[in-house]
Scaffold this active site. Structure first.
Site, mmCIF file in Angstrom:
data_model
loop_
_atom_site.group_PDB
_atom_site.id
_atom_site.type_symbol
_atom_site.label_atom_id
_atom_site.label_comp_id
_atom_site.label_asym_id
_atom_site.label_seq_id
_atom_site.Cartn_x
_atom_site.Cartn_y
_atom_site.Cartn_z
ATOM 1 N N THR A 14 -5.783 -1.324 7.127
ATOM 2 C CA THR A 14 -5.843 -2.781 7.262
ATOM 3 C C THR A 14 -7.222 -3.231 7.716
ATOM 4 O O THR A 14 -7.489 -4.426 7.772
ATOM 5 C CB THR A 14 -4.792 -3.259 8.280
ATOM 6 N N LYS B 165 0.830 -1.216 0.000
ATOM 7 C CA LYS B 165 0.000 0.000 0.000
ATOM 8 C C LYS B 165 0.863 1.264 0.000
ATOM 9 O O LYS B 165 0.606 2.204 -0.748
ATOM 10 C CB LYS B 165 -0.945 -0.022 1.206
ATOM 11 N N THR B 166 1.891 1.286 0.835
ATOM 12 C CA THR B 166 2.782 2.446 0.861
ATOM 13 C C THR B 166 3.520 2.589 -0.462
ATOM 14 O O THR B 166 3.677 3.706 -0.990
ATOM 15 C CB THR B 166 3.790 2.321 2.014
ATOM 16 N N ARG C 195 6.575 -8.342 1.906
ATOM 17 C CA ARG C 195 7.450 -7.868 2.985
ATOM 18 C C ARG C 195 8.088 -9.044 3.713
ATOM 19 O O ARG C 195 9.282 -9.023 4.029
ATOM 20 C CB ARG C 195 6.658 -7.007 3.970
ATOM 21 N N ASP D 173 -1.573 6.744 6.283
ATOM 22 C CA ASP D 173 -1.553 5.324 6.631
ATOM 23 C C ASP D 173 -2.443 5.065 7.850
ATOM 24 O O ASP D 173 -2.599 5.930 8.712
ATOM 25 C CB ASP D 173 -0.116 4.893 6.929
#
Length: 356
Positions: A170, A76-77, A229, A121
């Site tokens: 999230t 997302k980032t 990640r 975020d």
């Protein structure tokens, strides 16, 4: 105590935790793709987002506000930074927990440049007063700044330059409908398939100057929980093992041996995950058992078991949540190499009509 913060810290401490620690953030900055063509996976999201950005550039306008939802570690980032790069605009990064007052948000909004991308975020954790101010800013590019207190307070309207808000969450269900409705484009980030993670691992290995075979990448991808990640984090740990214990080349055997040292098994379960399953199977016969009782047996906080370990176990089909408590599935017994009792053979922890 904020249990969200507690579980975030616990997840970040795990090798297979999807939250990013400082080391992850530093490495991700070097590995992060710069445009949509480099971005791997999320094909539908990429295609739709590409259309949105191309159309905005053709009109000479700022892009619509974008809401990205999905589990941590899915990109997302990265996508927010790609949006800024594709629009040739600067980006401002902040988070919901950092905005506790409407004044905090007003200070950020009033300093934005025209066309700038504001990445927010964990937007669902923003305070309610700031959230209500954001409604007007997104829709009318205006905020009302309150000066003074009590009966003498005055609202001063402040015009904002057009900007693009990229919100990431999230927990999309926690966003109020008025906020969700103000986003022109919404996308849900899905977990990655092993083949996609292999491509991520090969790309990261090239950037890190690590030699890795296809079988080694496949071994790491299979243990990465569908999350880039985690794949990159496991790659770094396997790289360390290969440099110390082998010739620096990552093969399937080297990857498997390294991840055995770090207690990450073939399905991506770590010590905490296996501890929950072992307690559920060996101490409680596969369940059903209450969450608090299970947490005491594992020696962890109730929230840690529920928020950190359970989501992956449920997604993998190893554990089920029922009204009577947590229940192990037949797959859990098979994964740990144990034989289930007859009462657990159906996977629901209940006996049949005649108690057999």
């Amino acid at each position: 105590m904020n249990w969200d913060d507690t579980t975030d810290e616990t997840a970040a401490e795990r090798l297979v935790g999807a939250s990013a620690d400082r080391e992850d953030q530093a490495v991700e900055a070097a590995l992060r793709p710069k445009d949509l063509d480099e971005f791997i996976g999320q094909e539908k999201v990429r295609e739709q987002l590409d259309l949105v950005l191309r159309a905005a550039r053709a009109r000479g306008a700022t892009a619509d506000h974008v809401l990205l939802s999905g589990a941590p570690g899915l990109g997302k980032t990265t996508l927010s930074m790609i949006i800024a790069a594709e629009m040739n605009a600067p980006i401002r990064i902040t988070s919901g927990p950092a905005i506790q007052h409407a004044g905090d948000l007003a200070a950020i909004l009033s300093s934005l440049q025209e066309g700038e991308v504001l990445f927010l975020d964990e937007i669902h954790r923003m305070s309610r007063p700031a959230e209500e101010m954001l409604y007007m800013a997104m829709e009318d590019f205006r905020v009302d700044v309150i000066v003074g207190k009590g009966p003498g307070a005055t609202a001063i309207p402040l015009d904002l330059p057009p900007f693009t808000l990229v919100g990431a969450t999230t927990r999309a269900g926690l966003l109020p409908p008025p906020l969700r409705d103000r986003f022109g484009f919404t996308a849900h980030m899905e977990f990655y398939e092993p083949a996609e993670l292999e491509r991520v691992i090969h790309r990261s290995a090239d950037l890190l100057d690590v030699e890795i075979g296809s079988d080694g990448a496949a071994e790491i991808a299979g243990r990465s929980r569908g999350t880039p990640r985690i794949a990159n984090r496991l790659l770094r740990r396997v790289r360390d093992y290969a440099q110390v214990k082998a010739d620096g080349i990552i093969t399937r055997d080297i990857a498997a041996a390294a991840l055995k040292v770090y207690e990450v098994d073939a399905r991506g379960l770590d010590r905490l995950d296996r501890g929950v399953l072992v307690a559920l199977l060996k101490l409680f016969g596969g369940g059903p058992v209450g969450l608090s009782t299970l947490a005491v047996a594992v020696g962890e906080e109730r929230e840690t078991v529920e928020e950190v370990a359970e989501p992956f176990l449920v997604r993998e089909g190893l554990l089920a949540r029922t009204p009577r408590g947590r229940v192990a599935t037949p797959a859990a017994w098979a994964h740990l190499g144990l034989t289930p009792p007859r009462s657990a053979s159906t996977g629901n922890g209940q006996q049949d009509l005649f108690g057999t």
